[in-house]
Design a protein around this motif. Sequence first.
Motif: not given
Length: 527
Positions: A487-500
Motif C-alpha cells: 500500500c505504501q509503495d503504491i501510495f508514494w508512487s502516486i505521490w511521486s507521479a503527481i510531483k512529476e
Amino acid sequence: MINQAVILAAGLSEEFGRPVGFLKIPEGTIIERILNLLEENGIKDILVIAGYESEYYEALAKERGFKIIKNPKYKWTGTMSSLAYAKDFVKEDFILIESDIVFEERALWEIIDSAFKNCMVVTTESGSGDEAFVDIREEKIFKMSKDKHQLNKIDGEMIGICKISHEVYGKMLEEFKLNKNPYLNYEYVLMDVSKDNPVGYVKVDDLIWGEIDHKEHYDNMVNYVFPKLKIKEKEVKEAILKGYIIEALNVKDEDIKDLKKLGGLTNRNYKFTMNGENYVLRAPGTGSNEIVNRKDEKYNSEQIAKSDIDSHIIYFNEYSGVKIAKFIENAETFTGESAKKEENMVLSANILKKLHTSGAKFKNTFDTFDKIEEYEALLKKVGGEFFEDYQDIKKKVFAFKELLEDLDSELVACHNDALAENFVKGADRLYLIDWEYSGMNDAMWDLAAYSLECKFSKLDEELFLNIYFNGEPEEKYKKRILIYKICQDIFWSIWSAIKEAQGDDMGSYTIDRYNRGKKNLEVFYSL
C-alpha cells in the motif's frame, strides 16, 4: 496555497557572457538564491524559461530538479513570448519572478500571503533608470508605464514579482494570440486583461532589492545592496521569530538568546536559549498548515506527552502551527544505516511498541485506502498519467480491505511517518518526534514504514520484528506488514507521479516504488 513558480530567464546578457541568474553574489548565484527562497516557502514546482546560454540552466536543472523550457526566439522577443512557452506546464496559480532581480525574502512572503489572486510587488521608486512605474487607484493597479510622463500620479514601481491566477494566465494567452509586436512584455498584457480581472498589489516601501541590467548595477548589488539586504533579512526574521516566542511564553526580547536555525523539511526549526535552558521553536513552512491538520496534531501530541515518548512540548498554537519544545541535548538523529544497528533496533522497536500499546486515543484516523483515493484524485487534477496497469493493480490492492479485517487488523495510536530521521537518541533515551501525520491506524503500518524507509534487508527486518514481538511474530502480523508495504509503495508512487506532473524530476523513484509494490503483490499472492 501556491505550489508553482515561473522564472523568466531567457534574456540576452552578452556583457556578462552568461545568464544574469548565474552572476555570483556572496551566497552563491542569483538563480540559486531565487530557487532557495521559493523552496523554503513551499514552492517546489518551478519552471525556468531559458534562452541565452541555456546550457547553464540545463546543468543546474539536473542538480536541482526544476523544469527547463526554452525560448528559441529569445533574441527577438519580449517576456510575454517567454511566458507563453510555459502554457503546457502551468497547471495552477503561480508566482512569476524575473531572474535578474535580487530581493528580500519578505517580498515573497507578502505576495504569497496576499488575498489577491492576481497582484504584484510594488515598492518606492528606486531611481535605477528602468523603473516600471505604477498608478494605484481603489486598491488596484490602475496603470503602468516606464514613461513617467504617461501617468497622472506615481505610487511606486513594480519590481518583477507577480502572482497570476491560472484563469488570468489563460486570458493573457488569448490576448497574446493577436500579437503583432514580438517585443511585448508580460506586465502590459497583464494590465490589458485587468479591466475584467483587477490586479492588486502588495506595497513594501522599505524593501531592499535591485535589478541587474549591466555591470554597474551588478557592482552596486555586490558591494552595497546585498550586504544591506542580508542584514535586513536577518533582523526581520529574528524579529518575527522572537515575536512568536514572546507571544507564546510572555517573555521579554532580552530573555531570548542564541537563536539559530536547525533545519526541517516541512517546517523551519530554530534552537534558542532562555534562562539557561535550550528550546526548539517550530515555525511552520509556507502552506504546511493546508496539508497538516494542526488541531489534530496538537491533540495527538498532548496524548503522547502523557507517555514520555516525545520531548516535552511547552507551547502549541493550533491555528498558526507554532510549537515550542524542550531541546534534546546531545542528540543523535537516526539514519537508515544507523537504524540497522541492533542496539538502535531495540530502542526504535520499543518506542514504537510503547506508542502502540499506550492506549492513547488520537482524534483522527489514517485510512490507507482513503489516502490512495485522495492522491489518485490529485494526480488526475494536475493532468498526470497513471501507470498502464494501474487499475488492475489498484483492484488487487483494494481487495486487501476486507482481508485486513480477517487478519485481526485493529486501530491504535500510530505515528504514520516512521522515517529514521524522526527517531532521535538523546543522552537519556530515544525520542519519537514530529506528529503531523499521526492518527489511529494499524500498528503494522508503522513497522512496514520503518522497514521500507530504513531499507532493511530480509534479515534486518526479521531481527527488528523479533525485538518488537519478543520472538517470532504470528503469520497474521507478517501478512499485514507485507500488505502495508504494498500500500505504501503504491501510495508514494502516486505521490511521486503527481510531483512529476508538476514538473519535478523524480528520477526513477516513481517507477521503482511502483514496481516494488507490484513485486510484493506477487509475493503476497504466492504465499
